[in-house]
Design an enzyme around this catalytic site. Structure first.
Site, PDB file in Angstrom:
ATOM      1  N   TYR A  94     -43.461   7.001  27.953  1.00  0.00           N
ATOM      2  CA  TYR A  94     -43.236   8.061  28.947  1.00  0.00           C
ATOM      3  C   TYR A  94     -44.379   9.068  28.899  1.00  0.00           C
ATOM      4  CZ  TYR A  94     -40.874  12.137  31.069  1.00  0.00           C
ATOM      5  OH  TYR A  94     -40.537  13.221  31.837  1.00  0.00           O
ATOM      6  N   ALA A  95     -44.779   9.478  27.688  1.00  0.00           N
ATOM      7  CA  ALA A  95     -45.875  10.435  27.546  1.00  0.00           C
ATOM      8  C   ALA A  95     -47.180   9.865  28.075  1.00  0.00           C
ATOM      9  CB  ALA A  95     -46.028  10.837  26.073  1.00  0.00           C
ATOM     10  N   ALA A  96     -47.416   8.581  27.823  1.00  0.00           N
ATOM     11  CA  ALA A  96     -48.636   7.943  28.330  1.00  0.00           C
ATOM     12  C   ALA A  96     -48.665   7.977  29.854  1.00  0.00           C
ATOM     13  CB  ALA A  96     -48.721   6.506  27.824  1.00  0.00           C
ATOM     14  N   ALA A  97     -47.533   7.709  30.484  1.00  0.00           N
ATOM     15  CA  ALA A  97     -47.467   7.725  31.944  1.00  0.00           C
ATOM     16  C   ALA A  97     -47.731   9.121  32.486  1.00  0.00           C
ATOM     17  CB  ALA A  97     -46.101   7.223  32.406  1.00  0.00           C
ATOM     18  N   LYS A  98     -47.123  10.123  31.876  1.00  0.00           N
ATOM     19  CA  LYS A  98     -47.293  11.491  32.360  1.00  0.00           C
ATOM     20  C   LYS A  98     -48.723  11.989  32.126  1.00  0.00           C
ATOM     21  CE  LYS A  98     -43.143  12.177  33.944  1.00  0.00           C
ATOM     22  NZ  LYS A  98     -42.916  12.291  35.400  1.00  0.00           N
ATOM     23  N   GLY A 127     -37.036  10.775  43.937  1.00  0.00           N
ATOM     24  CA  GLY A 127     -36.103  11.029  42.834  1.00  0.00           C
ATOM     25  C   GLY A 127     -35.098  12.125  43.109  1.00  0.00           C
ATOM     26  N   THR A 184     -52.526  21.854  36.402  1.00  0.00           N
ATOM     27  CA  THR A 184     -51.160  21.566  35.987  1.00  0.00           C
ATOM     28  C   THR A 184     -50.482  22.875  35.627  1.00  0.00           C
ATOM     29  OG1 THR A 184     -51.728  19.367  35.141  1.00  0.00           O
ATOM     30  CG2 THR A 184     -49.687  20.356  34.327  1.00  0.00           C
ATOM     31  N   ASN A 232     -41.679  12.901  42.063  1.00  0.00           N
ATOM     32  CA  ASN A 232     -40.784  13.369  41.006  1.00  0.00           C
ATOM     33  C   ASN A 232     -40.047  12.239  40.303  1.00  0.00           C
ATOM     34  OD1 ASN A 232     -38.806  15.254  39.627  1.00  0.00           O
ATOM     35  ND2 ASN A 232     -37.424  14.193  41.034  1.00  0.00           N
ATOM     36  N   SER A 281     -31.989  11.965  43.731  1.00  0.00           N
ATOM     37  CA  SER A 281     -30.621  11.745  43.266  1.00  0.00           C
ATOM     38  C   SER A 281     -30.386  12.332  41.882  1.00  0.00           C
ATOM     39  CB  SER A 281     -30.289  10.248  43.255  1.00  0.00           C
ATOM     40  OG  SER A 281     -31.136   9.545  42.365  1.00  0.00           O
TER      41      SER A 281
END
Length: 236
Positions: free
Chosen positions: A144-148, A9, A227, A79, A11
């Protein structure tokens, strides 16, 4: 020859900052992104590879190309991500799949293949860029939150799998940053987020990059399965 760090990521705004910081600290950096990046914009020691990481079936071939052309990596920084803004009941199934493929499945698959040479030599770093949204939630970012959140669980468990072979696995969770990804919030939304910070500002991409570089460094050899939050205190 200096150690190689693969960063996905590059770019985007945060990815460029990650690459610049790593190069400034003496690493060779291979950036992977769908869009091209001027290598001179990052600095000496940067090379770029155009690839679509959401194409999960192509990742084994991509990993072989990385190893053949650039050698075994010391570090991998996952990233690349997409933060699609939308309420779940109105999202198309293809949109949900696209976010999960890029944000969750592709880092897992790329790590699978690129951590193997790390295990062979008994040293390495895997770092995944998460988000405070994994723990706080945010309207319109449920997928998005689920993925993170999945990546943070992946980080903790993988740290236990790889630790005895000298490979650390950590995540960095930025707060909202002033990048292209957060423009969907609009000025009013960004102002609301900023007011949550005790420092009355957003964390910067450079501050997140410094945290990643710390985790790559020998000084972080005893840090794994954690984290690190960089959010200007907004979750304090």
């Amino acid at each position: 020859m200096s150690d190689l760090v693969v960063i996905t990521g590059t770019s985007g705004g945060l990815g460029r900052a990650l690459a610049r910081e790593a190069v400034a600290n003496g690493y060779r950096v291979l950036g992977i992104a769908r869009r091209s990046v001027e290598e001179a914009d990052i600095g000496d020691g940067y090379a770029h590879l155009c690839a679509d990481l959401s194409d999960i079936d192509a990742i084994p071939r991509l990993a072989r190309q990385v190893l053949a052309e650039h050698g075994a990596p010391y570090g991998l920084v996952n990233n690349a991500a997409a933060g699609l803004d939308g309420l779940l009941p109105t999202m198309h199934n293809s949109q949900i799949r696209a976010v999960l493929d890029l944000d969750l499945l592709s880092p897992i698959m790329l790590t699978k293949y690129l951590c193997r040479p790390m295990l062979s030599v008994g040293r390495g770093r895997v770092i995944t860029v998460s988000s405070i949204v994994a723990r706080t939630g945010f309207r319109g970012l449920s997928v998005y939150a689920a993925a993170k959140a999945g990546l943070e669980g992946f980080t903790r468990s993988l740290a236990r799998d790889l630790g005895r072979r000298g490979v650390t696995v950590n995540a960095v969770a930025p707060g909202f940053l002033d990048t292209d990804m957060t423009t969907v919030l609009g000025d009013a939304g960004m102002a609301r987020v900023q007011r949550r910070s005790p420092l009355d500002r957003f964390a910067t991409t450079e501050e997140v990059a410094a945290a990643v570089t710390y985790l790559l460094s020998p000084a972080a050899a005893g840090v794994t399965g954690t984290t690190l939050t960089v959010d200007a205190g907004s979750t304090a």
